[in-house]
Each structure stands twice: as C-alpha cells, then as structure tokens.
Design a protein around this motif. Sequence first.
Motif, mmCIF file in Angstrom:
data_model
loop_
_atom_site.group_PDB
_atom_site.id
_atom_site.type_symbol
_atom_site.label_atom_id
_atom_site.label_comp_id
_atom_site.label_asym_id
_atom_site.label_seq_id
_atom_site.Cartn_x
_atom_site.Cartn_y
_atom_site.Cartn_z
ATOM 1 N N ILE A 119 0.893 -1.111 -0.212
ATOM 2 C CA ILE A 119 0.366 0.130 0.703
ATOM 3 C C ILE A 119 0.697 1.154 -0.100
ATOM 4 N N THR A 120 0.524 2.115 -0.859
ATOM 5 C CA THR A 120 1.278 2.961 -0.753
ATOM 6 C C THR A 120 1.083 4.504 -0.244
ATOM 7 N N SER A 121 -0.473 4.397 0.038
ATOM 8 C CA SER A 121 -0.883 6.089 1.058
ATOM 9 C C SER A 121 -2.397 4.982 1.064
ATOM 10 N N ILE A 122 -2.958 5.678 2.144
ATOM 11 C CA ILE A 122 -4.796 5.416 2.338
ATOM 12 C C ILE A 122 -5.073 6.294 3.622
ATOM 13 N N SER A 123 -6.210 7.076 2.873
ATOM 14 C CA SER A 123 -6.658 8.143 3.731
ATOM 15 C C SER A 123 -8.270 7.532 4.414
ATOM 16 N N ALA A 124 -8.827 8.679 5.091
ATOM 17 C CA ALA A 124 -10.306 8.868 5.116
ATOM 18 C C ALA A 124 -11.133 9.750 5.674
ATOM 19 N N ASN A 125 -12.376 10.163 5.075
ATOM 20 C CA ASN A 125 -13.102 11.697 5.372
ATOM 21 C C ASN A 125 -13.686 10.764 6.081
ATOM 22 N N ILE A 126 -14.696 12.457 6.001
ATOM 23 C CA ILE A 126 -16.084 12.637 5.875
ATOM 24 C C ILE A 126 -16.887 13.330 4.953
ATOM 25 N N HIS A 127 -17.953 13.030 4.298
ATOM 26 C CA HIS A 127 -18.780 14.038 3.456
ATOM 27 C C HIS A 127 -19.549 14.186 4.367
ATOM 28 N N TYR A 128 -19.568 15.787 4.067
ATOM 29 C CA TYR A 128 -21.128 16.426 4.929
ATOM 30 C C TYR A 128 -21.374 17.514 3.643
ATOM 31 N N SER A 129 -23.459 17.814 4.178
ATOM 32 C CA SER A 129 -24.049 18.146 2.937
ATOM 33 C C SER A 129 -23.714 18.979 2.247
ATOM 34 N N ASP A 130 -22.460 19.671 2.725
ATOM 35 C CA ASP A 130 -22.263 21.156 1.983
ATOM 36 C C ASP A 130 -20.940 21.317 1.727
ATOM 37 N N ASP A 131 -20.148 20.240 1.243
ATOM 38 C CA ASP A 131 -18.954 19.731 0.990
ATOM 39 C C ASP A 131 -19.597 20.516 -0.590
ATOM 40 N N GLU A 132 -18.286 21.137 -0.924
ATOM 41 C CA GLU A 132 -18.208 21.645 -2.679
ATOM 42 C C GLU A 132 -18.304 20.305 -3.694
ATOM 43 N N LEU A 133 -17.791 19.100 -3.508
ATOM 44 C CA LEU A 133 -18.075 18.225 -4.761
ATOM 45 C C LEU A 133 -17.947 17.044 -3.790
ATOM 46 N N TRP A 134 -19.499 15.778 -4.127
ATOM 47 C CA TRP A 134 -19.381 14.834 -3.447
ATOM 48 C C TRP A 134 -19.776 14.223 -4.733
ATOM 49 N N LEU A 135 -19.002 12.803 -5.858
ATOM 50 C CA LEU A 135 -19.372 12.013 -6.912
ATOM 51 C C LEU A 135 -18.833 10.344 -6.109
ATOM 52 N N TYR A 136 -20.291 9.804 -5.988
ATOM 53 C CA TYR A 136 -19.890 8.527 -6.026
ATOM 54 C C TYR A 136 -20.602 7.740 -6.701
ATOM 55 N N GLU A 137 -20.076 6.808 -7.497
ATOM 56 C CA GLU A 137 -20.961 6.073 -8.066
ATOM 57 C C GLU A 137 -20.336 4.979 -8.429
ATOM 58 N N GLU A 138 -20.960 3.549 -7.943
ATOM 59 C CA GLU A 138 -20.687 2.040 -8.284
ATOM 60 C C GLU A 138 -20.906 1.739 -9.253
ATOM 61 N N GLY A 139 -20.591 0.493 -10.359
ATOM 62 C CA GLY A 139 -20.772 -0.125 -11.558
ATOM 63 C C GLY A 139 -19.623 0.012 -12.588
ATOM 64 N N THR A 140 -19.998 -0.003 -13.634
ATOM 65 C CA THR A 140 -18.933 -0.267 -14.485
ATOM 66 C C THR A 140 -18.173 1.523 -14.656
ATOM 67 N N GLU A 141 -18.520 2.355 -14.014
ATOM 68 C CA GLU A 141 -18.385 3.419 -14.379
ATOM 69 C C GLU A 141 -17.609 3.963 -13.038
ATOM 70 N N ALA A 142 -17.268 2.843 -12.100
ATOM 71 C CA ALA A 142 -17.151 3.969 -10.864
ATOM 72 C C ALA A 142 -16.074 4.649 -10.871
ATOM 73 N N GLN A 143 -17.030 5.255 -9.657
ATOM 74 C CA GLN A 143 -15.713 6.559 -9.258
ATOM 75 C C GLN A 143 -16.280 7.011 -7.709
ATOM 76 N N LEU A 144 -14.911 8.198 -6.974
ATOM 77 C CA LEU A 144 -15.426 8.533 -6.398
ATOM 78 C C LEU A 144 -14.434 9.998 -6.179
ATOM 79 N N ARG A 145 -15.682 10.514 -6.195
ATOM 80 C CA ARG A 145 -14.900 12.428 -5.482
ATOM 81 C C ARG A 145 -14.789 13.083 -4.690
ATOM 82 N N HIS A 146 -14.192 13.833 -4.014
ATOM 83 C CA HIS A 146 -15.168 14.183 -3.259
ATOM 84 C C HIS A 146 -14.083 15.855 -2.829
ATOM 85 N N ARG A 147 -14.771 16.820 -2.800
ATOM 86 C CA ARG A 147 -13.955 17.941 -2.241
ATOM 87 C C ARG A 147 -15.283 18.716 -1.201
#
Length: 368
Positions: A119-147
Amino acid sequence: MAGEIAKIPLRQVGNVKELLHNEQARQQLAAVAAKHMSPERLMRITANAIRTTPKLQQAEPLSFLGALMQCAALGLEPNTVLGHAYLIPFDNRRKGVTEVQVVVGYKGLIDLARRSGHITSISANIHYSDDELWLYEEGTEAQLRHRPGPQNGEKLHAYAIAKFTDGGHAYVVLPWAKVMKIRDGSQGWQSAVRFGKTKDAPWATHEDAMAMKTAIRALSKYLPLSVEFIDAVQVDHDGGARVDYAQFALHPEAGPEVEGDYIDGEAQDAPEADEAPAQDQAKPAPAKEKAKPAPREKVDYTETKAAPADAPESEWHKLRQQIEDDLSDGAPRDATRSFFADKLAEMEKADPETFAAVHEMLAESDEA
C-alpha cells in the motif's frame, strides 16, 4: 534512590514514575519493541504522557507497563501529536485499581496498514452536506470524488481509500446510517450506554475520528494486511476489547490476553478528528485478502426481539449476573433499568423468581 529503584524486581515497583527508572521494565520493553522503537524514546514519551494525562500516575504499574509494551510491539508512539495510539486510564472498580488500556487511533491503523509493503497511501474522510463536491458511483464506471467544504452541515458518508503499489485502488463508502448502526452494535458503545457514560465516550467526543476509523476497518477486508494491523484490531479498546496488560508485562511471550467486557472508568486524551486529504479519483481494484481472526464471542443483551417463552433458565441467570456485575462496577441503576427494559420484561414472564431477585437489586434509587 534511583539506583535502588532500578534494581528492584518488577513486581515490587510501587508506582508508574518508578517504572521510568526500573531496569527490568526497560528490558521488558526492549524484548517486544519494534525495530524502530527504542526503549529510551518510549520512556521519554511515557514521561510526557504522564504529564499530559495525570491520572496515568494513579495506574497500577504493571498494567501501565503492559499497555506501553503493547504500543512498543505495534511500533506506535502513544499519546503524541501523531495520533497513533493512546494510553487511557480506566477505573476497574471490581478490582479497586486504575488500569490502562490501549486505544489505537485511525492514524495508527493507517500507519500499520502501510507496513504490509503493498500500500502506497491510505486515507479517510467524512462527507458533509455542505461540501463543495461529492461524486460517488458504483458499477462499470465506478468513481469517488470529494472536495470538502465548510463541513458544518449534515454528515452523510464516511469513506476510506487505499492506493496499491501496483497502481490499483480500493475504497469503501459507508452511509452515515450504517456508521451509526456499527457504532450502536459495538461493545464499547453498548457498555457506555449501560454505564450512562455516552457523553464521555469517544463516539460522542470525537465522532468524526471514530467514523473514519470505522471506514478504515471496513476497507481492511480488501487490503493485504500487516500482522501488526491485525494485532491492533484485536486489542483495540474502542472495539470493546479489554486486555490484562499486567500479565502481559510479566509474561510477554504469552501475548496479550483479551478479557471480557468494558471497564467502567474515565477516558482521557481520546483521539482527535484531524482532517484527511481528499482524493480526486479512485477505482476499486482487486487486492489480496488476508484472513482475519474470528471475532470473540459475546452475548448481545441489546437485541429487542421477543425471546421464546421457554427460553433456557441459564439465559436469565446470565442476564442477572451481567446486571449484578454492572452495578458492582458502578453503573447507575436508572440507566441499567432502561438499558435492559425489554429483556427484563421477558424475564418477568419466563423466570419470575430470577426477575424478583433482579428487581430487588434495581429497586434502590441511585441517590440511595
């Protein structure tokens, strides 16, 4: 005086401060310490922990030493700004002593996970309702983006991300309702509820840090884990484990012995919820899974489903013993009655004799 303290047998050390000058204590630390941890540095860290958490001075010396040895074996520095681990004093009213337990911080779990070499890096965080960006999708085009944003809104998710040396990724996203369900099912939180100490529990005082730690634990089943990570999860007091560190101090070759339920007491210097860096993008990738030890069996008294009318008599005797132990450890009667209300109603119908004995135990008010 210091020379005399250095030579006395470990069992005769009178207090925690004397451990700092005892030669056998240093030898025990050196025997278990990870390669990058020197007993001298641990002694300096210990002196600082005593200054910042004065109640540690009241601890039973061997319990304190065993907990320090546990941190040394894991290679985690306790009670420092690194947030790796914490030495927490607890009053064991049943034994009439102050014992020390180890709480592993989420940053400590991150450090241990990286030691696998995969493992090169590992991190954790909390998503709040007032965050600037939250994209989370599973499936064939899975992605997780958080600002992250101001982080003053409603908590919606906890997540953890790992990046592997081969370029792959793995992540876990937990809805906040799931995080709370995991909290409610943990032995440590249930015990805090029983003892009426939820306001002082880490889940109340440092909720974000505990949620991130929960996400890292959930992610760990997809990671190639280090032995130290597995050991840390087993002895982590936040998970409900209680370790007899006094015995570990005397017999480290036998390993730490995990005992039963939670110790009623005062927890100080709990982990702080520090910010974790957001990740731009991560995709799940297969990772070699390492089998983890099966969890310790425990009786769940919080289940509210109706028990059969002919439930075995031993079930009610076990519940009576649990309540008696909690009361002897200082649990408030009102909180105990409330916590076990559903089970007591079942006991009254299934085993009136045992119920009468329990009712008598709970009949006095907390002010009495």
